[in-house]
Design a protein around this motif. Structure first.
Motif, PDB file in Angstrom:
ATOM      1  N   ILE A   1      46.251  45.357  38.691  1.00  0.00           N
ATOM      2  CA  ILE A   1      45.053  44.578  39.444  1.00  0.00           C
ATOM      3  C   ILE A   1      44.977  43.333  39.538  1.00  0.00           C
ATOM      4  O   ILE A   1      44.733  42.143  38.972  1.00  0.00           O
ATOM      5  CB  ILE A   1      44.158  45.717  38.695  1.00  0.00           C
ATOM      6  N   SER A   2      43.996  43.287  41.216  1.00  0.00           N
ATOM      7  CA  SER A   2      43.744  41.551  41.331  1.00  0.00           C
ATOM      8  C   SER A   2      42.423  41.962  41.916  1.00  0.00           C
ATOM      9  O   SER A   2      42.177  42.626  42.025  1.00  0.00           O
ATOM     10  CB  SER A   2      45.586  41.309  42.457  1.00  0.00           C
ATOM     11  N   ARG A   3      42.605  40.536  42.323  1.00  0.00           N
ATOM     12  CA  ARG A   3      41.149  40.231  43.526  1.00  0.00           C
ATOM     13  C   ARG A   3      40.472  39.426  44.474  1.00  0.00           C
ATOM     14  O   ARG A   3      41.870  38.488  44.334  1.00  0.00           O
ATOM     15  CB  ARG A   3      39.672  40.332  42.139  1.00  0.00           C
ATOM     16  N   ASP A   4      39.620  39.785  44.718  1.00  0.00           N
ATOM     17  CA  ASP A   4      39.417  38.584  45.819  1.00  0.00           C
ATOM     18  C   ASP A   4      38.218  38.319  46.313  1.00  0.00           C
ATOM     19  O   ASP A   4      37.183  38.923  46.678  1.00  0.00           O
ATOM     20  CB  ASP A   4      39.569  38.436  47.712  1.00  0.00           C
ATOM     21  N   THR A   5      37.776  37.324  45.184  1.00  0.00           N
ATOM     22  CA  THR A   5      36.520  37.235  45.027  1.00  0.00           C
ATOM     23  C   THR A   5      35.481  36.327  46.601  1.00  0.00           C
ATOM     24  O   THR A   5      34.445  36.815  46.275  1.00  0.00           O
ATOM     25  CB  THR A   5      36.192  35.484  44.173  1.00  0.00           C
ATOM     26  N   SER A   6      36.097  35.848  47.177  1.00  0.00           N
ATOM     27  CA  SER A   6      35.621  36.312  48.417  1.00  0.00           C
ATOM     28  C   SER A   6      35.331  37.313  49.717  1.00  0.00           C
ATOM     29  O   SER A   6      34.138  37.102  49.983  1.00  0.00           O
ATOM     30  CB  SER A   6      36.296  34.921  49.629  1.00  0.00           C
ATOM     31  N   LYS A   7      35.963  38.081  48.924  1.00  0.00           N
ATOM     32  CA  LYS A   7      35.228  39.565  49.732  1.00  0.00           C
ATOM     33  C   LYS A   7      34.924  40.548  48.688  1.00  0.00           C
ATOM     34  O   LYS A   7      33.736  41.857  49.320  1.00  0.00           O
ATOM     35  CB  LYS A   7      36.690  39.995  50.275  1.00  0.00           C
ATOM     36  N   ASN A   8      34.512  39.943  47.425  1.00  0.00           N
ATOM     37  CA  ASN A   8      34.217  40.528  46.710  1.00  0.00           C
ATOM     38  C   ASN A   8      34.332  42.311  46.838  1.00  0.00           C
ATOM     39  O   ASN A   8      34.116  43.033  46.396  1.00  0.00           O
ATOM     40  CB  ASN A   8      32.389  41.451  46.465  1.00  0.00           C
ATOM     41  N   GLN A   9      35.937  42.026  46.442  1.00  0.00           N
ATOM     42  CA  GLN A   9      36.947  43.497  45.787  1.00  0.00           C
ATOM     43  C   GLN A   9      37.452  43.381  44.683  1.00  0.00           C
ATOM     44  O   GLN A   9      38.278  41.954  44.790  1.00  0.00           O
ATOM     45  CB  GLN A   9      37.613  43.063  47.448  1.00  0.00           C
ATOM     46  N   PHE A  10      38.261  43.860  44.812  1.00  0.00           N
ATOM     47  CA  PHE A  10      39.635  44.307  43.376  1.00  0.00           C
ATOM     48  C   PHE A  10      40.717  45.133  43.976  1.00  0.00           C
ATOM     49  O   PHE A  10      40.240  45.881  44.592  1.00  0.00           O
ATOM     50  CB  PHE A  10      39.291  43.990  42.155  1.00  0.00           C
ATOM     51  N   SER A  11      41.925  45.211  43.267  1.00  0.00           N
ATOM     52  CA  SER A  11      42.934  46.605  44.204  1.00  0.00           C
ATOM     53  C   SER A  11      43.757  46.229  43.114  1.00  0.00           C
ATOM     54  O   SER A  11      44.045  46.438  42.235  1.00  0.00           O
ATOM     55  CB  SER A  11      43.325  45.402  45.230  1.00  0.00           C
ATOM     56  N   LEU A  12      43.979  47.875  43.314  1.00  0.00           N
ATOM     57  CA  LEU A  12      44.904  48.461  42.323  1.00  0.00           C
ATOM     58  C   LEU A  12      46.983  48.638  43.307  1.00  0.00           C
ATOM     59  O   LEU A  12      46.303  48.650  44.136  1.00  0.00           O
ATOM     60  CB  LEU A  12      44.171  49.786  41.935  1.00  0.00           C
ATOM     61  N   HIS A  13      47.456  47.677  42.524  1.00  0.00           N
ATOM     62  CA  HIS A  13      48.982  48.367  43.150  1.00  0.00           C
ATOM     63  C   HIS A  13      49.440  49.085  42.170  1.00  0.00           C
ATOM     64  O   HIS A  13      49.913  48.463  40.766  1.00  0.00           O
ATOM     65  CB  HIS A  13      48.985  46.939  43.715  1.00  0.00           C
TER      66      HIS A  13
END
Length: 117
Positions: A71-83
């Protein structure tokens, strides 16, 4: 109020990596003390917690999925992701992202993913 929206491919081939993104609105993913989770529900089965990324970026995963999950995140886009790597048909499920601040729990509407060749 926090709102979450999952996005990603609805069909993934076996052995590939499934990647989903959760876009958050109404709040920041870096706000103390929010925890941002991924949960899934296979057809005819119960909910399965997959993992979490906290407001400070720390992560924790289900022991049964740990070797394949990130699980990662992109704070600039206010998103988090699942791989989820090396998927099989058993990974077919509705995938949800969720937020918890200790008092409230918010869920996305869920996105169905099928693993099939």
């Amino acid at each position: 109020q926090v709102q979450l929206q999952e996005s990603g491919p609805g069909l993934v081939k076996p052995s590939q990596t499934l990647s989903l993104t959760c876009t958050v609105s109404g709040g920041s993913i870096t706000t103390s003390y929010y925890a941002w989770s991924w949960i899934r529900q296979p057809p005819g089965k119960g909910l399965e917690w997959m993992g979490v990324i906290d407001y400070d970026g720390s992560t924790s995963y289900s022991p049964s999925l740990k070797s394949r999950t990130s699980i990662s995140r992109d704070t600039s886009k206010n998103q988090f992701s699942l791989h989820l790597s090396s998927v099989t048909p058993e990974d077919t499920a509705v995938y949800y992202c969720s937020a918890d601040d200790g008092w409230h729990n918010y869920w996305g509407q869920g996105t169905p993913v099928t693993v099939s060749s």
